[in-house]
Design a protein around this motif. Structure first.
Motif, mmCIF file in Angstrom:
data_model
loop_
_atom_site.group_PDB
_atom_site.id
_atom_site.type_symbol
_atom_site.label_atom_id
_atom_site.label_comp_id
_atom_site.label_asym_id
_atom_site.label_seq_id
_atom_site.Cartn_x
_atom_site.Cartn_y
_atom_site.Cartn_z
ATOM 1 N N ALA A 120 47.321 -83.135 9.434
ATOM 2 C CA ALA A 120 46.892 -82.807 8.072
ATOM 3 C C ALA A 120 45.420 -83.162 7.873
ATOM 4 C CB ALA A 120 47.764 -83.549 7.062
ATOM 5 N N LEU A 121 45.012 -84.328 8.338
ATOM 6 C CA LEU A 121 43.622 -84.746 8.183
ATOM 7 C C LEU A 121 42.685 -83.860 8.986
ATOM 8 C CD1 LEU A 121 41.551 -86.732 7.054
ATOM 9 C CD2 LEU A 121 42.045 -88.253 8.990
ATOM 10 N N LYS A 156 48.753 -88.080 6.530
ATOM 11 C CA LYS A 156 47.515 -87.535 7.092
ATOM 12 C C LYS A 156 47.579 -87.330 8.601
ATOM 13 C CE LYS A 156 45.085 -91.927 7.856
ATOM 14 N NZ LYS A 156 43.835 -92.693 7.611
ATOM 15 N N ASP A 157 48.410 -88.095 9.308
ATOM 16 C CA ASP A 157 48.484 -87.978 10.764
ATOM 17 C C ASP A 157 49.651 -87.123 11.237
ATOM 18 O OD1 ASP A 157 46.224 -89.646 11.196
ATOM 19 O OD2 ASP A 157 47.464 -91.424 10.867
ATOM 20 N N GLN A 158 50.315 -86.448 10.286
ATOM 21 C CA GLN A 158 51.438 -85.578 10.634
ATOM 22 C C GLN A 158 50.954 -84.159 10.886
ATOM 23 O OE1 GLN A 158 54.557 -86.542 11.089
ATOM 24 N NE2 GLN A 158 54.322 -88.649 10.362
ATOM 25 N N HIS A 159 51.611 -83.465 11.838
ATOM 26 C CA HIS A 159 51.341 -82.055 12.069
ATOM 27 C C HIS A 159 52.136 -81.214 11.074
ATOM 28 C CE1 HIS A 159 49.749 -83.688 15.836
ATOM 29 N NE2 HIS A 159 49.098 -82.540 15.978
ATOM 30 N N ARG A 162 55.954 -81.091 10.808
ATOM 31 C CA ARG A 162 56.668 -82.273 10.305
ATOM 32 C C ARG A 162 56.611 -82.377 8.786
ATOM 33 N NH1 ARG A 162 57.254 -86.214 14.222
ATOM 34 N NH2 ARG A 162 58.663 -87.140 12.667
ATOM 35 N N LEU A 163 56.007 -81.396 8.128
ATOM 36 C CA LEU A 163 55.830 -81.427 6.677
ATOM 37 C C LEU A 163 56.693 -80.365 6.016
ATOM 38 C CD1 LEU A 163 51.925 -81.693 6.514
ATOM 39 C CD2 LEU A 163 53.579 -83.577 6.454
ATOM 40 N N GLN A 168 52.966 -78.992 2.889
ATOM 41 C CA GLN A 168 51.985 -78.138 3.552
ATOM 42 C C GLN A 168 51.065 -77.462 2.535
ATOM 43 O OE1 GLN A 168 53.201 -75.627 6.959
ATOM 44 N NE2 GLN A 168 55.237 -76.531 6.734
ATOM 45 N N GLN A 169 51.633 -77.040 1.411
ATOM 46 C CA GLN A 169 50.819 -76.381 0.406
ATOM 47 C C GLN A 169 49.810 -77.353 -0.188
ATOM 48 O OE1 GLN A 169 49.235 -73.779 -0.388
ATOM 49 N NE2 GLN A 169 51.013 -72.530 -0.964
ATOM 50 N N ARG A 170 50.208 -78.598 -0.385
ATOM 51 C CA ARG A 170 49.275 -79.593 -0.914
ATOM 52 C C ARG A 170 48.152 -79.880 0.080
ATOM 53 N NH1 ARG A 170 52.553 -84.576 -2.892
ATOM 54 N NH2 ARG A 170 54.291 -83.768 -1.667
ATOM 55 N N VAL A 171 48.475 -79.908 1.376
ATOM 56 C CA VAL A 171 47.427 -80.075 2.393
ATOM 57 C C VAL A 171 46.482 -78.878 2.376
ATOM 58 C CG1 VAL A 171 46.959 -80.240 4.879
ATOM 59 C CG2 VAL A 171 48.831 -81.569 3.878
#
Length: 270
Positions: A120-121, A156-159, A162-163, A168-171
Motif C-alpha cells: 500500500a505504501l 501500509k506494508d500489505q499488498h 491482502r486488502l 483497496q479503494q482507500r489506498v
C-alpha cells in the motif's frame, strides 16, 4: 463557436475550478456530449448521474485527457486544458501542455488499479518519486500521512491481495492525493464495494473535502452516495445536463420528466 471567440484565460472574477464551455464530443455522426456548458466551483463536490450513454463518464475522461473533444474548450482553474495559446490564438494542446495540466488532477477508478506487486505504501509513493521527483524519504512521509488520513496506516506494508475492496479503494484515494491534486475525479468508486463498506469510503471522501478543500467531480450510479456526499447533483441525458440542483431538491422534487423517470427506475431496481 469559432476558437477566436473563446478567452485564452478566464478572468479572476469569473474563474471556477472546472469549466466546460460549449464542449462537443462526437464519435463519427454520434454525439456523446452536445454543447455542454458546465462549471464546478473551487471546493465544490458535484455528482453526475444519468443512464448509460448519457455522456457522464466521457466528462471525466475528457478531464483526464483520455479523450479529445470535437469542439469548445475545457478550462482548469482558468487555464485551458484541451488547448493552449500560441501567438495569441488557440491550438490543440500538445503532450507537454497536457502533462503540466494533469498535474493538478487526480482520479480514482471503480476497480482501484493498484499495482499488485507493491505494498500500500509503495503504491502511494510511486507517483511522487517517479513523476514529481520527490526523494523516497519525502514521499514516504507524505504517503504515511495520507494513509493515516484514510485510516490505512496499519496496512501500509500489505499488498493489495491482502486488502478488502474498501481498503483497496482507500489506498487508491491516498495514492491519488499523494500527487497533491487540486481536482479529484471519482469514477464509480463505490460500485465494486459491498454495501457495508460504502459508508467507510464515503466518510473518507467527506474528510478529504473538509481537510483538503478539494474540488470533486464524481460519476456514480448509487443515488444514496450522491445524495449524501454532494453539494450539487447533475442529471445528464443525451450529452447535456437535463437538470441539476442540491441533492434534497433534485432527489426529492425533480422538475423534469426524464429525471423523474430515471430516479423512479433506479428506485425500482434497488
Amino acid at each position: 463557436m469559432k476558437m477566436s471567440s473563446f478567452p485564452l484565460e478566464l478572468s479572476e472574477g469569473d474563474r471556477p475550478m472546472i469549466r466546460f464551455m460549449h464542449v462537443h464530443k462526437n464519435y463519427g455522426h454520434f454525439s456523446v456530449i452536445e454543447d455542454l456548458n458546465f462549471d464546478v466551483a473551487e471546493g465544490e463536490t458535484v455528482s453526475i448521474i444519468g443512464p448509460s450513454g448519457s455522456g457522464k463518464t466521457t466528462v471525466l475522461r475528457v478531464l483526464m485527457t483520455l479523450e479529445t473533444i470535437s469542439g469548445g474548450v475545457v478550462y482548469i482553474d482558468g487555464k485551458p486544458l484541451t488547448h493552449m495559446a500560441r501567438n495569441g490564438v488557440f491550438v490543440p494542446a500538445d503532450e507537454r501542455h497536457l502533462r503540466q495540466m494533469r498535474s493538478s488532477i487526480g482520479m480514482c477508478f471503480q476497480h482501484f488499479n493498484l499495482f499488485p506487486h507493491m505494498t500500500a505504501l509503495e503504491n502511494c509513493m510511486e507517483g511522487p518519486v517517479q513523476v514529481l521527483g520527490l526523494s523516497k524519504r519525502e514521499a514516504r512521509d507524505r504517503c504515511e500521512d495520507l494513509l493515516s488520513l484514510v485510516g490505512m496506516i496499519d496496512k501500509k506494508d500489505q499488498h493489495p491481495s491482502r486488502l478488502s475492496g474498501g481498503q483497496q479503494q482507500r489506498v487508491a484515494i491516498a495514492r491519488a492525493l499523494a500527487m497533491r491534486p487540486r481536482v479529484m475525479l471519482l469514477d464509480e468508486v463505490t460500485s465494486a464495494l459491498d454495501p457495508e463498506v460504502i459508508g467507510e469510503v464515503t466518510n473518507v471522501i467527506r474528510k478529504l473535502v473538509t481537510e483538503h478543500k478539494l474540488t470533486m467531480l464524481m460519476v456514480t450510479h448509487q443515488m444514496g452516495f450522491a445524495r449524501d456526499i454532494s453539494d450539487r447533483v447533475c442529471f445528464f441525458y443525451g450529452g447535456k445536463i437535463e437538470e441539476e440542483g442540491v441533492p434534497d431538491v433534485l432527489f426529492g422534487n425533480p422538475r423534469r420528466e426524464r429525471t423523474k423517470h430515471f430516479l423512479s427506475a433506479v428506485k425500482e431496481a434497488v
